[in-house]
Write an enzyme that holds these catalytic residues in place. Structure first.
Site, PDB file in Angstrom:
ATOM      1  N   LYS A 116      -4.754   6.079 -13.868  1.00 32.69           N
ATOM      2  CA  LYS A 116      -6.144   6.451 -13.584  1.00 32.69           C
ATOM      3  C   LYS A 116      -6.754   7.319 -14.678  1.00 32.69           C
ATOM      4  CE  LYS A 116      -6.437   5.859  -8.629  1.00 32.69           C
ATOM      5  NZ  LYS A 116      -6.954   6.394  -7.371  1.00 32.69           N
ATOM      6  N   LYS A 208      -3.107  -6.532  -9.258  1.00 34.71           N
ATOM      7  CA  LYS A 208      -3.382  -6.159  -7.865  1.00 34.71           C
ATOM      8  C   LYS A 208      -4.832  -6.451  -7.497  1.00 34.71           C
ATOM      9  CE  LYS A 208      -3.051  -2.242  -5.835  1.00 34.71           C
ATOM     10  NZ  LYS A 208      -2.936  -0.820  -5.511  1.00 34.71           N
ATOM     11  N   LYS A 211     -10.736  -2.896  -6.029  1.00 31.83           N
ATOM     12  CA  LYS A 211     -12.182  -2.736  -5.870  1.00 31.83           C
ATOM     13  C   LYS A 211     -12.878  -2.613  -7.220  1.00 31.83           C
ATOM     14  CE  LYS A 211     -12.327   2.274  -5.564  1.00 31.83           C
ATOM     15  NZ  LYS A 211     -10.934   2.594  -5.880  1.00 31.83           N
TER      16      LYS A 211
END
Ligand code: TRP
Length: 353
Positions: A116, A208, A211
């Site tokens: 991240k 994966k 969003k």
């Protein structure tokens, strides 16, 4: 070993678009856990959400939307406790104490932070780095014994276990002196698994479902209606071969494996059972069946979410009720932790003069 009463805790971040991966990997499993004779707590983790900047108005809407998804999927707010993290101050409070238990070296190993934060690590928030410690506090403020999570949270659960064990040993004699026996925190069990522990992108079976993927066709959002669900399943990437009749034959075919896994999770069976029925079928036929199944399972959730989000007052009342019941469990834990650590707790106030 000390026996802890079974208690289930899990959380979902209100950071936008809930998709099929969140549903099959987390929310659907939360619903199933309600059959166990344990108190279940399901938390909308808004404190975690702001580790990356969130637009305030959007955040408020997303907190209500995740709550609506919980309820629409079948979480019963009377038996389970549904709440948002920021309404229960013990999460942040315990996180501070755990900051003093967890080691820098442990956090430096967290792969989610590396992903991240990306290349610009110096510019990541301190909160993003500390994220796993807050997560440990979420779980241990209730001394939760079981945590259903997706595969990607495994490392954070291991950190939670390390923090619990280090607290138990660092404060061992104080824990005993305060009448809590040999361990104050349980060593929490992650519950990871099922056919859809990892739901992959519909456009690329090696990534994966996310969003933040630029292509909306890569995911099925819980807010997608029947037509959109059908369109996305039909467009999903596949390979030219027919479906194998055994799971062995899914090896090296990530897109096929993903669609079979999704089918198995939605129909509450296994990959083996799905292939026993569809082995030898072409993808066109299998996708037709998957469209019917996905629409049958997801359209009612979508409709109920719409109905619930139209009445934010009701959602806010559910959250307030949940927060009060959550705090009733977390507050005594924090009182005990403060005694164990050696703080002086607030006693009766001085009489007015
Ligand atoms: N980190 C989890 C996720 O992104 C969300 C979360 C926060 C959580 N606190 C938790 C999950 C406690 C389980 C238990 O999916």
């Amino acid at each position: 070993m000390v026996a802890f009463k079974e208690l289930v805790f899990s959380g979902v971040q209100p950071t936008g678009n809930l998709h099929l991966g969140n549903y099959l990997g987390a929310i659907k499993r939360f619903v199933e856990m309600q059959a166990r004779p344990a108190q279940c707590l399901y938390c909308v983790v808004d404190l975690h959400a702001i580790t990356l900047w969130q637009d305030p108005e959007a955040l408020r809407g997303q907190i209500r939307e995740v709550t609506a998804a919980f309820l629409a999927a079948g979480i019963d707010p009377r038996t389970s406790i549904v709440f948002n993290q920021s309404q229960v101050p013990q999460h942040a409070e315990l996180a501070w104490i755990f900051n003093c238990v967890a080691r820098l070296g442990w956090l430096n190993r967290m792969t989610q932070f590396k992903d991240k934060a990306g290349k610009d690590r110096e510019n990541a928030s301190v909160g993003l780095y500390d994220y796993p410690v807050l997560m440990a506090a979420d779980i241990l403020a209730y001394r939760a014994t079981h945590v259903p999570v997706g595969e990607d949270q495994k490392q954070h659960l291991e950190l939670t276990r390390d923090i619990a064990q280090k607290f138990n040993t660092d404060f061992g004699s104080s824990i005993a002196a305060h009448g809590h026996g040999e361990a104050f925190f349980p060593v929490t069990e992650p519950l990871i698994g099922g056919p859809a522990a990892r739901v992959m992108s519909l456009r690329d079976g090696s990534k994966k479902m996310s969003k933040s993927d630029a292509s909306d066709n890569s995911r099925i959002n819980l807010t997608d209606d029947a037509d959109l669900i059908a369109q996305k399943v039909r467009k999903a990437k596949t390979d030219p071969d027919a479906l194998p009749s055994e799971t062995e034959g899914l090896k090296g075919r990530p897109e096929a494996d993903n669609l079979v896994g999704i089918f198995a999770a939605l129909s509450e069976t296994t990959r083996e059972a799905v292939l026993a029925e569809y082995g030898g079928a072409q993808f066109s036929a299998f996708k037709g069946a998957l469209v019917d199944l996905a629409v049958e399972k997801l359209a009612p959730i979508n409709a109920e979410m719409k109905r619930l989000t139209a009445d934010p007052g009701h959602i806010d009342a559910v959250l307030a009720d949940g927060a009060a019941r959550a705090e009733a469990i977390a507050a005594p834990t924090l009182d005990a932790v403060k005694d164990i650590v050696g703080f002086v707790r607030r006693g009766p106030r001085l009489a007015a003069v």
